[in-house]
Motif scaffolding. Structure first.
Motif, PDB file in Angstrom:
ATOM      1  N   UNK A 127       0.776  -1.231   0.000  1.00 30.69           N
ATOM      2  CA  UNK A 127       0.000   0.000   0.000  1.00 30.69           C
ATOM      3  C   UNK A 127       0.811   1.287   0.000  1.00 30.69           C
ATOM      4  N   UNK A 128       2.165   1.187  -0.067  1.00 26.27           N
ATOM      5  CA  UNK A 128       2.957   2.411  -0.238  1.00 26.27           C
ATOM      6  C   UNK A 128       4.317   2.056  -0.828  1.00 26.27           C
ATOM      7  N   UNK A 129       5.122   3.052  -1.096  1.00 22.12           N
ATOM      8  CA  UNK A 129       6.408   2.818  -1.740  1.00 22.12           C
ATOM      9  C   UNK A 129       7.326   1.987  -0.863  1.00 22.12           C
ATOM     10  N   UNK A 130       7.484   2.359   0.398  1.00 23.07           N
ATOM     11  CA  UNK A 130       8.452   1.702   1.268  1.00 23.07           C
ATOM     12  C   UNK A 130       8.164   0.220   1.428  1.00 23.07           C
ATOM     13  N   UNK A 131       6.904  -0.131   1.596  1.00 25.67           N
ATOM     14  CA  UNK A 131       6.537  -1.534   1.783  1.00 25.67           C
ATOM     15  C   UNK A 131       6.888  -2.362   0.547  1.00 25.67           C
ATOM     16  N   UNK A 132       6.469  -1.876  -0.608  1.00 28.27           N
ATOM     17  CA  UNK A 132       6.686  -2.643  -1.831  1.00 28.27           C
ATOM     18  C   UNK A 132       8.172  -2.709  -2.170  1.00 28.27           C
ATOM     19  N   UNK A 133       8.890  -1.618  -1.949  1.00 26.36           N
ATOM     20  CA  UNK A 133      10.327  -1.618  -2.212  1.00 26.36           C
ATOM     21  C   UNK A 133      11.028  -2.666  -1.365  1.00 26.36           C
ATOM     22  N   UNK A 134      10.659  -2.755  -0.104  1.00 24.72           N
ATOM     23  CA  UNK A 134      11.244  -3.776   0.774  1.00 24.72           C
ATOM     24  C   UNK A 134      10.962  -5.173   0.239  1.00 24.72           C
ATOM     25  N   UNK A 135       9.723  -5.416  -0.186  1.00 21.64           N
ATOM     26  CA  UNK A 135       9.364  -6.726  -0.724  1.00 21.64           C
ATOM     27  C   UNK A 135      10.155  -7.040  -1.994  1.00 21.64           C
ATOM     28  N   UNK A 136      10.303  -6.056  -2.871  1.00 19.62           N
ATOM     29  CA  UNK A 136      11.085  -6.255  -4.091  1.00 19.62           C
ATOM     30  C   UNK A 136      12.527  -6.620  -3.757  1.00 19.62           C
ATOM     31  N   UNK A 137      13.093  -5.918  -2.799  1.00 19.82           N
ATOM     32  CA  UNK A 137      14.478  -6.186  -2.406  1.00 19.82           C
ATOM     33  C   UNK A 137      14.643  -7.608  -1.882  1.00 19.82           C
ATOM     34  N   UNK A 138      13.604  -8.139  -1.284  1.00 23.31           N
ATOM     35  CA  UNK A 138      13.682  -9.472  -0.686  1.00 23.31           C
ATOM     36  C   UNK A 138      13.414 -10.594  -1.685  1.00 23.31           C
ATOM     37  N   UNK A 139      12.942 -10.259  -2.887  1.00 22.09           N
ATOM     38  CA  UNK A 139      12.793 -11.291  -3.906  1.00 22.09           C
ATOM     39  C   UNK A 139      11.421 -11.466  -4.507  1.00 22.09           C
ATOM     40  N   UNK A 140      10.418 -10.714  -4.046  1.00 29.37           N
ATOM     41  CA  UNK A 140       9.095 -10.798  -4.675  1.00 29.37           C
ATOM     42  C   UNK A 140       9.196 -10.266  -6.106  1.00 29.37           C
ATOM     43  N   UNK A 141       8.564 -10.973  -7.032  1.00 26.76           N
ATOM     44  CA  UNK A 141       8.708 -10.624  -8.447  1.00 26.76           C
ATOM     45  C   UNK A 141       7.827  -9.462  -8.875  1.00 26.76           C
ATOM     46  N   UNK A 142       6.747  -9.241  -8.129  1.00 32.78           N
ATOM     47  CA  UNK A 142       5.836  -8.186  -8.548  1.00 32.78           C
ATOM     48  C   UNK A 142       4.837  -7.875  -7.459  1.00 32.78           C
ATOM     49  N   UNK A 143       3.949  -6.946  -7.769  1.00 32.95           N
ATOM     50  CA  UNK A 143       2.963  -6.495  -6.802  1.00 32.95           C
ATOM     51  C   UNK A 143       1.675  -6.119  -7.517  1.00 32.95           C
ATOM     52  N   UNK A 144       0.549  -6.494  -6.922  1.00 32.25           N
ATOM     53  CA  UNK A 144      -0.724  -5.890  -7.278  1.00 32.25           C
ATOM     54  C   UNK A 144      -0.965  -4.839  -6.206  1.00 32.25           C
ATOM     55  N   UNK A 145      -0.719  -3.598  -6.551  1.00 29.14           N
ATOM     56  CA  UNK A 145      -0.758  -2.513  -5.570  1.00 29.14           C
ATOM     57  C   UNK A 145      -2.177  -2.354  -5.015  1.00 29.14           C
ATOM     58  N   UNK A 146      -2.268  -1.947  -3.762  1.00 33.41           N
ATOM     59  CA  UNK A 146      -3.572  -1.799  -3.107  1.00 33.41           C
ATOM     60  C   UNK A 146      -4.498  -0.938  -3.960  1.00 33.41           C
ATOM     61  N   UNK A 147      -5.728  -1.393  -4.099  1.00 29.14           N
ATOM     62  CA  UNK A 147      -6.675  -0.810  -5.047  1.00 29.14           C
ATOM     63  C   UNK A 147      -6.776   0.709  -4.925  1.00 29.14           C
ATOM     64  N   UNK A 148      -6.677   1.348  -6.078  1.00 33.13           N
ATOM     65  CA  UNK A 148      -6.670   2.810  -6.174  1.00 33.13           C
ATOM     66  C   UNK A 148      -7.985   3.295  -6.776  1.00 33.13           C
ATOM     67  N   UNK A 149      -8.559   4.311  -6.165  1.00 33.36           N
ATOM     68  CA  UNK A 149      -9.753   4.941  -6.702  1.00 33.36           C
ATOM     69  C   UNK A 149      -9.560   6.436  -6.819  1.00 33.36           C
ATOM     70  N   UNK A 150     -10.571   7.111  -7.328  1.00 32.00           N
ATOM     71  CA  UNK A 150     -10.543   8.566  -7.391  1.00 32.00           C
ATOM     72  C   UNK A 150     -10.818   9.140  -6.003  1.00 32.00           C
ATOM     73  N   UNK A 151     -11.607   8.421  -5.217  1.00 33.06           N
ATOM     74  CA  UNK A 151     -11.976   8.872  -3.885  1.00 33.06           C
ATOM     75  C   UNK A 151     -11.115   8.166  -2.828  1.00 33.06           C
ATOM     76  N   UNK A 152     -11.079   8.732  -1.629  1.00 37.77           N
ATOM     77  CA  UNK A 152     -10.408   8.128  -0.477  1.00 37.77           C
ATOM     78  C   UNK A 152     -11.486   7.705   0.515  1.00 37.77           C
ATOM     79  N   UNK A 153     -11.586   6.416   0.840  1.00 37.33           N
ATOM     80  CA  UNK A 153     -12.668   5.957   1.723  1.00 37.33           C
ATOM     81  C   UNK A 153     -12.418   6.323   3.178  1.00 37.33           C
ATOM     82  N   UNK A 154     -13.486   6.387   3.951  1.00 36.13           N
ATOM     83  CA  UNK A 154     -13.375   6.515   5.397  1.00 36.13           C
ATOM     84  C   UNK A 154     -13.262   5.113   5.986  1.00 36.13           C
ATOM     85  N   UNK A 155     -12.206   4.855   6.743  1.00 37.17           N
ATOM     86  CA  UNK A 155     -11.985   3.528   7.304  1.00 37.17           C
ATOM     87  C   UNK A 155     -12.482   3.438   8.739  1.00 37.17           C
TER      88      UNK A 155
END
Length: 502
Positions: A127-155
């Motif tokens: 869900x952000x650059x730092x997380x995915x970069x760490x995973x890439x460095x460790x050997x993950x081949x790719x990522x389906x990034x957390x779903x992106x919309x035009x709006x930001x939901x209330x969690x």
């Protein structure tokens, strides 16, 4: 400390007691430079060869006088420490062939070469650059990034809950989290920077629009920042809005409409992510393929209610005393995911469609099962949420070794190998019985098989009062193998198949 001799059953119990710590003190305090944490973790994830390689010479543990690994084991703060020297010795004694060939796991998906099939799936783990970069460095081949919309939901808070059984891990996981809580521009910057910094890694941009214009717009923006694949999230089970998430995936007309809208915004491969909250996944999958999709992603989480607390009748995750239907994932959804993938791969209109498989993949073995049913790409979330990105080591090593042991030259060769073995029910052999085989030397006399057979089967087992061991009554046995699956020590196995006399 005298070492206890472990067998397969006791070793498994000991291993399952490990907390799988971060910066495990057992490894930090080992005076011989061994890594018992890595050994146990590999064993937990069924990477036997990796565990053996990391265990090295088991004589080291036998001769060790300090037993610092046991003294510092954090499980000792809960009840008792893991018997690490005994477990290390057991692993070192496993007789496996040396020099197993490891096969490169490179595989092509939707026409794109991937260094291995393992991707992070669209979720909080990506869900952000730092997380995915760490995973890439460790050997993950790719990522389906957390779903992106035009709006930001209330969690909401909290948003997760689990189902546990024996041991320390959970077997089922529920979330009521929605799409990315970052703005569109923030997410675009993450994707752009990830592609710039990791050009060989594959980025799947998961998107969710509220109408045709938004699907087209989001696809165009993802393409502009360098995404490799677009994934249409037609399946989130708890989006708070009509015509969003699984509401789309259950409606083939909407799937067709929004897939076509996405295609208008990109030349990239498009994956349609399917909802399991439906009877026949083939119907929306065909609608997606007929309207511009390149492949299918399956499955998303299952609509669920996790539990009811019987003291106050609330459920989890509890948000100010209330909860809602959410998405269920984890190891226990794997059989459901495999069934949907099999159904799609057996349909004549979908047989050659690329599928990214997900749903309950925890170990390399789980992933291999998805590959064997025809998937060419694997997405993982819940296992990462439990154990961290580090599982990629055992995913890669375990699958690579398995592919080599099977004599394949590439992982691509095993894709779809299980499909001919799954047939319609009426085509199964109904003219023979496989009687259970009892290994009395391994039997501990617990009587679980007797109880299950008498109360839930065909009363085909009796207990020998003198030996306190089970005895099969062949004339009553129908070969259902309930006894095989309930035996806690593996003392009952499938026996020879016998033709039924007509």
């Amino acid at each position: 400390m005298e070492l206890r001799t472990l067998n397969e059953f006791s070793a498994r119990n000991e291993m399952e007691g490990c907390l799988i710590c971060h910066n495990a003190p057992c490894t930090k305090r080992c005076p011989h430079g061994l890594d018992p944490a890595k050994v146990i973790r590999s064993l937990r994830f069924e990477n036997i060869n990796g565990a053996i390689a990391s265990a090295k010479d088991n004589a080291i543990c036998k001769a060790c006088d300090t037993k610092d690994c046991v003294k510092t084991c954090l499980k000792g703060k809960v009840d008792r420490p893991v018997e690490i020297p005994s477990l290390m010795t057991y692993i070192g004694n496993i007789n496996k062939n040396k020099g197993i060939k490891k096969v490169d796991l490179g595989i092509e998906f939707c026409g794109i070469p991937c260094e291995n099939p393992f991707f992070l799936s669209s979720s909080v783990v990506a869900s952000n650059y730092e997380m995915v970069a760490k995973a890439f460095e460790m050997g993950w081949a790719g990522v389906a990034f957390k779903t992106i919309g035009v709006f930001v939901p209330e969690e909401v808070s909290p948003r997760f809950s689990t189902i546990r059984k024996e041991g320390n891990s959970f077997i089922g996981f529920k979330n009521i989290e929605q799409i990315s809580d970052h703005t569109l521009e923030e997410n675009l910057e993450y994707l752009k920077k990830l592609k710039e910094d990791y050009p060989s890694k594959i980025i799947i941009a998961s998107i969710l629009g509220q109408n045709e214009e938004e699907w087209t717009y989001l696809a165009r923006r993802m393409t502009e920042v360098g995404a490799d694949i677009i994934e249409c999230n037609f399946s989130c089970p708890h989006m708070t809005g009509e015509g969003l998430g699984s509401d789309v995936g259950q409606n083939p007309d909407l799937v067709a409409l929004y897939t076509a809208a996405t295609r208008r915004g990109t030349h990239l491969p498009i994956l349609a992510k399917m909802t399991p909250n439906i009877g026949n996944m083939e119907i929306p999958a065909i609608a997606a393929m007929d309207n511009g999709a390149t492949g299918i992603a399956a499955i998303n989480t299952i609509k669920s209610i996790m539990n009811i607390h019987l003291d106050d009748f609330s459920s989890e995750p509890q948000v100010d005393g209330k909860s809602s239907v959410g998405g269920y994932s984890g190891k226990t959804v794997k059989p459901i995911a495999l069934r949907f993938i099999n159904d799609m791969k057996k349909h004549p209109k979908l047989v050659d469609v690329p599928i990214s498989g997900m749903g309950g993949i925890e170990s390399w073995r789980d992933g291999a099962e998805f590959l064997a049913l025809g998937c060419e790409n694997l997405q993982i979330t819940t296992s990462v949420m439990q154990y961290g990105y580090r599982i990629i080591d055992d995913l890669i090593e375990g699958l690579s070794t398995y592919v080599g042991e099977m004599g394949f030259d590439s992982v691509q060769e095993m894709v779809g190998m299980a499909l001919p073995k799954l047939v319609q029910a009426e085509k199964l052999n109904r003219h023979s019985i496989s009687y259970p085989k009892f290994e009395k030397t391994n039997c501990i006399g617990c009587g679980r098989c007797y109880l299950s057979c008498y109360d839930g089967g065909h009363q085909a087992i009796e207990m020998d009062e003198d030996q306190e061991k089970p005895k099969l009554l062949p004339k009553k046995c129908v070969g259902c193998h309930l006894c095989v699956v309930v035996c806690p020590v593996g003392a009952i196995s499938p026996g020879k198949r016998v033709e039924i006399s007509q």
